[in-house]
Design a protein around this motif. Structure first.
Motif, mmCIF file in Angstrom:
data_model
loop_
_atom_site.group_PDB
_atom_site.id
_atom_site.type_symbol
_atom_site.label_atom_id
_atom_site.label_comp_id
_atom_site.label_asym_id
_atom_site.label_seq_id
_atom_site.Cartn_x
_atom_site.Cartn_y
_atom_site.Cartn_z
ATOM 1 N N ASP A 1 8.446 -9.671 12.104
ATOM 2 C CA ASP A 1 9.778 -9.275 12.554
ATOM 3 C C ASP A 1 9.761 -8.148 13.570
ATOM 4 O OD1 ASP A 1 10.689 -11.171 10.815
ATOM 5 O OD2 ASP A 1 11.450 -9.756 9.319
ATOM 6 N N LYS A 2 8.879 -7.204 13.379
ATOM 7 C CA LYS A 2 8.848 -6.059 14.290
ATOM 8 C C LYS A 2 7.887 -6.289 15.452
ATOM 9 C CE LYS A 2 10.366 -2.852 10.803
ATOM 10 N NZ LYS A 2 10.135 -1.627 10.062
ATOM 11 N N ARG B 1 6.459 -8.933 6.949
ATOM 12 C CA ARG B 1 7.693 -8.774 7.729
ATOM 13 C C ARG B 1 7.454 -7.833 8.906
ATOM 14 N NH1 ARG B 1 11.184 -6.927 3.928
ATOM 15 N NH2 ARG B 1 11.456 -9.050 3.197
ATOM 16 N N THR B 2 6.726 -6.761 8.672
ATOM 17 C CA THR B 2 6.421 -5.806 9.737
ATOM 18 C C THR B 2 5.607 -6.472 10.845
ATOM 19 O OG1 THR B 2 6.474 -3.939 8.216
ATOM 20 C CG2 THR B 2 5.284 -3.613 10.282
ATOM 21 N N GLU C 1 6.615 -6.996 2.643
ATOM 22 C CA GLU C 1 7.041 -6.021 3.645
ATOM 23 C C GLU C 1 6.022 -5.910 4.781
ATOM 24 O OE1 GLU C 1 9.274 -3.472 5.785
ATOM 25 O OE2 GLU C 1 9.900 -4.673 4.060
ATOM 26 N N ALA D 1 5.832 -7.144 -3.455
ATOM 27 C CA ALA D 1 6.866 -6.664 -2.530
ATOM 28 C C ALA D 1 6.233 -5.951 -1.331
ATOM 29 C CB ALA D 1 7.832 -5.727 -3.254
ATOM 30 N N ASP D 2 5.161 -5.202 -1.562
ATOM 31 C CA ASP D 2 4.436 -4.537 -0.469
ATOM 32 C C ASP D 2 3.874 -5.580 0.496
ATOM 33 O OD1 ASP D 2 4.856 -1.971 -1.558
ATOM 34 O OD2 ASP D 2 2.972 -2.068 -2.695
#
Length: 100
Positions: A52-53, A48-49, A45, A41-42
């Protein structure tokens, strides 16, 4: 990732290294020294960072590059100095290495 290393044994000043990495291909495989172990999960994330960001702004800066400007030492213990370009900004970088 695409890279090339030219090694002139006995004449490190004639050696060179270049590497190009697609920013969208970066992923975290492991982590050490944290308070807890890195989970799947880390990893999701973190990816995604990055995407997405727009941390690396992949659309505008699809690659990270390194080009050596100087290599010193021996195949057993060497230093590669060069230019690292991330998000269109170039800064000096040094890598220390050793062969076995």
């Amino acid at each position: 990732m695409v890279g090339e290393a030219v090694v002139a044994v006995g004449a490190p000043d004639r050696s060179s290294v270049s590497v190009t990495v697609e920013t969208g291909s970066l992923e975290v495989r492991e982590g050490t020294g944290g308070l807890r172990a890195l989970t799947d999960a880390d990893r999701v994330e973190i990816k995604r960072t990055l995407v997405d960001k727009a941390l690396l702004n992949i659309a505008e800066h699809p690659t990270i590059t390194f080009r050596s400007t100087r290599i010193t030492g021996t195949p057993q213990s060497f230093e590669i100095t060069g230019e690292l370009t991330i998000k269109g900004r170039t800064h000096p970088a040094t890598v220390h290495g050793r062969g076995e």
